[in-house]
Design a protein around this motif. Structure first.
Motif, PDB file in Angstrom:
ATOM      1  N   VAL A 170       0.834  -1.203   0.000  1.00  0.00           N
ATOM      2  CA  VAL A 170       0.000   0.000   0.000  1.00  0.00           C
ATOM      3  C   VAL A 170       0.869   1.254   0.000  1.00  0.00           C
ATOM      4  O   VAL A 170       0.616   2.214  -0.742  1.00  0.00           O
ATOM      5  CB  VAL A 170      -0.946   0.002   1.216  1.00  0.00           C
ATOM      6  N   VAL A 171       1.920   1.252   0.839  1.00  0.00           N
ATOM      7  CA  VAL A 171       2.826   2.400   0.901  1.00  0.00           C
ATOM      8  C   VAL A 171       3.500   2.628  -0.451  1.00  0.00           C
ATOM      9  O   VAL A 171       3.648   3.766  -0.909  1.00  0.00           O
ATOM     10  CB  VAL A 171       3.874   2.201   2.008  1.00  0.00           C
ATOM     11  N   ARG A 217       2.323   1.887  -3.366  1.00  0.00           N
ATOM     12  CA  ARG A 217       1.329   2.433  -4.293  1.00  0.00           C
ATOM     13  C   ARG A 217       1.099   3.916  -4.033  1.00  0.00           C
ATOM     14  O   ARG A 217       0.911   4.705  -4.966  1.00  0.00           O
ATOM     15  CB  ARG A 217       0.021   1.664  -4.137  1.00  0.00           C
ATOM     16  N   VAL A 218       1.098   4.308  -2.768  1.00  0.00           N
ATOM     17  CA  VAL A 218       0.934   5.728  -2.425  1.00  0.00           C
ATOM     18  C   VAL A 218       2.115   6.527  -2.968  1.00  0.00           C
ATOM     19  O   VAL A 218       1.940   7.596  -3.580  1.00  0.00           O
ATOM     20  CB  VAL A 218       0.804   5.903  -0.904  1.00  0.00           C
ATOM     21  N   CYS A 219       3.337   6.036  -2.744  1.00  0.00           N
ATOM     22  CA  CYS A 219       4.525   6.729  -3.256  1.00  0.00           C
ATOM     23  C   CYS A 219       4.496   6.812  -4.773  1.00  0.00           C
ATOM     24  O   CYS A 219       4.818   7.861  -5.353  1.00  0.00           O
ATOM     25  CB  CYS A 219       5.787   5.998  -2.799  1.00  0.00           C
ATOM     26  N   TRP A 222      10.283  11.852  -3.531  1.00  0.00           N
ATOM     27  CA  TRP A 222       9.347  10.728  -3.536  1.00  0.00           C
ATOM     28  C   TRP A 222       9.860   9.569  -4.385  1.00  0.00           C
ATOM     29  O   TRP A 222       9.528   8.408  -4.133  1.00  0.00           O
ATOM     30  CB  TRP A 222       7.970  11.182  -4.005  1.00  0.00           C
ATOM     31  N   SER A 240       1.873   6.813  -6.719  1.00  0.00           N
ATOM     32  CA  SER A 240       0.834   7.764  -7.128  1.00  0.00           C
ATOM     33  C   SER A 240       1.325   9.195  -7.003  1.00  0.00           C
ATOM     34  O   SER A 240       1.084  10.025  -7.892  1.00  0.00           O
ATOM     35  CB  SER A 240      -0.426   7.567  -6.273  1.00  0.00           C
ATOM     36  N   LEU A 241       2.019   9.504  -5.913  1.00  0.00           N
ATOM     37  CA  LEU A 241       2.552  10.853  -5.737  1.00  0.00           C
ATOM     38  C   LEU A 241       3.607  11.175  -6.794  1.00  0.00           C
ATOM     39  O   LEU A 241       3.655  12.295  -7.325  1.00  0.00           O
ATOM     40  CB  LEU A 241       3.142  10.992  -4.333  1.00  0.00           C
TER      41      LEU A 241
END
Length: 222
Positions: A13-14, A16-18, A192, A20-21
């Motif tokens: 999940v982390v 995927r967040v990175c 990022w 996306s950013l």
């Protein structure tokens, strides 16, 4: 902390967040800032190299973590995703190709894509070709994993040098101020990307870490 996050699922999940950013920042920089020369190739280069080579290959590295199904299906998806990433990387280099490569960024870019191509071919021959025997695959596997993660990290380093090179050029020529919005976006993108690289590598290695921990625990309890 990893156990609290549900092993590798939380790390996934982390990552995927990175990712996306990173995608949002590179799209914002490439499409909405006009300080760069208005050239379609200048726009395509960061998009292809970051979203194509880095983000897609990162998902390809973690395909065994997020895709359900048989091992054969996972290997096929991994192979195709890495092939797409390699293709976008080659096109990305072509968009900025110059006869004389003289910067560290260009040298690292050629090295990254060359290693990526060799790694993809190595993976195809060793893990997809039906003529390969199991023992041969087992011997190649550690090198395949190492070279895959090394090449991914090298691609991220190449992107970082490209961002630094571009931003330094724009600031030196007075096109972009040091405290401008564009400078903040480029620096944020670099930050990022570094975060994403670490999370992807950690997520890819987490199953091996837990397997080793579990085996050690069994040895102690026995």
């Amino acid at each position: 902390m990893i156990e609290t996050m549900g092993g590798g699922d939380g790390l996934l999940v982390v990552s995927r967040v990175c990712a996306s950013l990173v995608a949002i920042l590179v799209l914002t920089w490439a499409l909405f800032f006009t300080t760069k020369p208005l050239n379609i190739y200048s726009v395509l280069h960061p998009l292809l190299m970051v979203i194509g080579l880095i983000l897609i290959s990162g998902e390809g590295i973690l395909v065994h973590r997020w895709l359900d199904g048989s091992r054969k299906r996972k290997k096929l998806v991994h192979l195709w995703m890495q092939g797409v990433a390699l293709g976008t990387g080659i096109i990305g280099i072509w968009t900025k190709f110059e006869p004389n490569f003289y910067t560290l960024h260009s040298w690292l870019g050629l090295l990254s894509v060359s290693l990526f191509g060799a790694q993809w071919l190595m993976g195809f021959i060793s893990f997809w070709h039906r003529g390969e025997v199991r023992m041969s695959r087992m011997r190649v596997l550690p090198w395949h994993v190492f070279l895959g993660l090394y090449t991914y990290g090298l691609a991220v380093i190449t992107a970082e040098t490209g961002l630094l090179e571009k931003l330094t050029f724009l600031q030196t020529n007075g096109v972009v101020l040091k405290r401008s919005s564009e400078a903040m976006i480029v620096n944020g993108l670099g930050l990022w990307l570094a975060m994403l690289c670490g999370v992807v590598i950690l997520t890819a290695l987490t199953p091996k870490i837990f397997q080793q921990q579990n085996s050690d625990t069994k040895c102690y309890t026995s």
